[in-house]
Design an enzyme around this catalytic site. Structure first.
Site, PDB file in Angstrom:
ATOM      1  N   GLY A 189      -3.038   8.565  -3.969  1.00 64.11           N
ATOM      2  CA  GLY A 189      -3.899   9.773  -4.678  1.00 64.11           C
ATOM      3  C   GLY A 189      -4.343  10.572  -5.625  1.00 64.11           C
TER       4      GLY A 189
ATOM      5  N   CYS B  63     -10.917   2.867  -0.818  1.00 60.97           N
ATOM      6  CA  CYS B  63      -9.839   3.267  -0.391  1.00 60.97           C
ATOM      7  C   CYS B  63      -9.628   2.564   0.492  1.00 60.97           C
ATOM      8  CB  CYS B  63      -9.512   4.560  -0.074  1.00 60.97           C
ATOM      9  SG  CYS B  63      -8.215   5.765   0.516  1.00 60.97           S
ATOM     10  N   THR B  64      -8.601   1.953   1.193  1.00 57.83           N
ATOM     11  CA  THR B  64      -8.503   1.555   1.862  1.00 57.83           C
ATOM     12  C   THR B  64      -7.994   2.236   3.401  1.00 57.83           C
ATOM     13  OG1 THR B  64      -6.194   0.537   1.370  1.00 57.83           O
ATOM     14  CG2 THR B  64      -7.636  -0.877   1.328  1.00 57.83           C
ATOM     15  N   HIS B  65      -7.898   3.330   3.241  1.00 56.53           N
ATOM     16  CA  HIS B  65      -7.531   4.228   4.534  1.00 56.53           C
ATOM     17  C   HIS B  65      -8.960   4.508   4.966  1.00 56.53           C
ATOM     18  CE1 HIS B  65      -3.193   5.209   2.668  1.00 56.53           C
ATOM     19  NE2 HIS B  65      -3.652   5.328   3.838  1.00 56.53           N
TER      20      HIS B  65
ATOM     21  N   ASP C 174       1.187  -1.216   0.152  1.00 57.95           N
ATOM     22  CA  ASP C 174      -0.005   0.086   0.180  1.00 57.95           C
ATOM     23  C   ASP C 174       0.910   1.533  -0.281  1.00 57.95           C
ATOM     24  OD1 ASP C 174      -2.501   1.494  -0.151  1.00 57.95           O
ATOM     25  OD2 ASP C 174      -2.260   1.729   2.041  1.00 57.95           O
ATOM     26  N   SER C 175       0.393   2.790  -0.326  1.00 59.24           N
ATOM     27  CA  SER C 175       0.632   3.690  -0.121  1.00 59.24           C
ATOM     28  C   SER C 175       1.132   4.234   1.472  1.00 59.24           C
ATOM     29  CB  SER C 175       0.347   4.912  -0.963  1.00 59.24           C
ATOM     30  OG  SER C 175      -0.571   4.408   0.016  1.00 59.24           O
TER      31      SER C 175
ATOM     32  N   CYS D 246      -4.496  -1.176  -2.281  1.00 60.28           N
ATOM     33  CA  CYS D 246      -4.368  -0.186  -3.236  1.00 60.28           C
ATOM     34  C   CYS D 246      -5.420   0.498  -3.574  1.00 60.28           C
ATOM     35  CB  CYS D 246      -2.946   1.019  -2.770  1.00 60.28           C
ATOM     36  SG  CYS D 246      -3.068   1.980  -3.187  1.00 60.28           S
ATOM     37  N   ASN D 247      -6.382   0.711  -3.549  1.00 56.12           N
ATOM     38  CA  ASN D 247      -7.069   0.818  -5.076  1.00 56.12           C
ATOM     39  C   ASN D 247      -6.453   1.906  -6.214  1.00 56.12           C
ATOM     40  OD1 ASN D 247     -10.334   0.400  -3.818  1.00 56.12           O
ATOM     41  ND2 ASN D 247      -9.097   0.825  -2.190  1.00 56.12           N
ATOM     42  N   THR D 248      -6.160   3.036  -5.346  1.00 56.19           N
ATOM     43  CA  THR D 248      -5.245   4.059  -6.446  1.00 56.19           C
ATOM     44  C   THR D 248      -4.049   2.918  -6.789  1.00 56.19           C
ATOM     45  OG1 THR D 248      -5.468   5.238  -4.726  1.00 56.19           O
ATOM     46  CG2 THR D 248      -4.079   6.165  -6.195  1.00 56.19           C
TER      47      THR D 248
HETATM   48  N1  DGL Z   1      -5.158   3.822   0.572  1.00 50.30           N
HETATM   49  C1  DGL Z   1      -4.967   3.238  -0.675  1.00 50.30           C
HETATM   50  C2  DGL Z   1      -6.316   3.532  -1.746  1.00 50.30           C
HETATM   51  O1  DGL Z   1      -6.620   2.270  -1.204  1.00 50.30           O
HETATM   52  C3  DGL Z   1      -3.771   4.460  -1.303  1.00 50.30           C
HETATM   53  C4  DGL Z   1      -3.750   6.063  -0.645  1.00 50.30           C
HETATM   54  C5  DGL Z   1      -3.449   7.072  -1.263  1.00 50.30           C
HETATM   55  O2  DGL Z   1      -2.439   7.232  -1.193  1.00 50.30           O
HETATM   56  O3  DGL Z   1      -3.900   8.331  -1.686  1.00 50.30           O
HETATM   57  O4  DGL Z   1      -6.812   4.447  -2.473  1.00 50.30           O
END
Ligand code: DGL
Length: 283
Positions: free
Chosen positions: A39, A199-201, A6-7, A69-71
């Protein structure tokens, strides 16, 4: 090992459920905290950073990498599969979170593999994500193939991942931004049946997000979705499963400060972790 990338910290929410559902496997987590968030970065940059992370995880003996990480999944997965895996690393696998999450949002049961669109699945669903995830349209493209009658509403929430990455997960700051983004969404779609936190965050913000949605809207986070669909993938790919260590090893890497990472890791995973700081080649 199974590499989880992940980021930053968001992927730990995915890892937490993987550890509960698939505890026997060995895991190596890599957070590119020094360069998070991804993102709002360009597609080219997200691809380059993600590829560096994947290469590093491969070099550390990961046979399979999950982009938690979706991005990164939206902007880098396909190109990594086509340009890198197909050419240089044919025996390794990189999996993303978009397709399995789209299947869950469309209510496609785990294990149902069908290329036929499901016209019986309809209604309004919403997706919250980073600017690049939403701009990529990846979820819409997947959902249109899976369930063409779904009405899909997307909302970019550019400041939520940076807030979570900075540890701001309660109080007035995140509430203000969650309210603003959900108000923008609800002008277009007041009461979606389901809303996917893509977004996993955002898993850290569920209690706040819940406050600004009608009770009848179901909130889907990706931790359970990815764990159950990865479990199914491993059953369907015994040739990959056999290559994965199953000694319960857990290792953590970050491109930023290891003690900061260990503190956040402990609060998300509920257990002490050992974390090592690394520098990615090319970083
Ligand atoms: N957690 C990440 C996601 O699922 C990235 C968030 C980010 O780095 O902006 O997209």
């Amino acid at each position: 090992m199974i590499g989880v990338f992940d980021s930053g910290y968001g992927g730990l929410n995915i890892l937490k459920t993987l550890l509960q559902r698939l505890p026997e496997y060995d895991y190596l987590y890599l957070g590119d905290n020094a360069r998070a968030p991804y993102g709002a970065r360009s597609c080219e940059v997200i691809y380059r950073f993600t590829l560096q992370g994947v290469r590093y995880l491969f070099s550390q003996d990961c046979a399979l990498v999950v982009l938690a990480c979706n991005t990164a999944s939206a902007r880098a997965l396909r190109t990594i599969q086509q340009r890198y895996l197909a050419v240089e690393c044919k025996d390794r696998r990189v999996l993303g979170v978009i397709r399995p999450s789209a299947e869950a949002l469309a209510r496609i049961p785990v294990g149902e593999i069908s290329s036929e669109p499901r016209f019986d699945i309809a209604g309004k669903v919403a997706i919250l994500g980073t600017q690049e995830t939403i701009q990529s349209n990846s979820f819409v493209l997947e959902l249109q193939k899976l369930a063409p009658r779904l009405e899909i509403y997307q909302q970019a929430c550019p400041l939520l991942a940076p807030l979570v990455e900075a540890g701001e997960i309660s109080g007035e700051g995140p509430s203000w931004f969650v309210r603003k983004y959900l108000a923008e969404l609800r002008i277009r779609c007041d009461a979606p049946k389901r809303i996917l936190l893509a977004c996993t965050h955002y898993a850290a913000l569920v209690p706040i997000i819940r406050q600004f949605l009608p009770n009848e809207t179901e909130i889907l986070t990706q931790d359970e979705i990815i764990a159950e669909r990865l479990k199914d993938w491993l059953v369907r790919h015994p040739e990959q499963d056999i290559r994965l260590g199953k000694t319960g090893k857990r290792l953590f890497l970050t491109t930023d400060d290891a003690s900061d990472f260990a503190a956040v890791g402990r609060s998300i995973l509920g257990t002490d972790i050992d974390c090592k700081a690394i520098r990615l080649p090319g970083e």
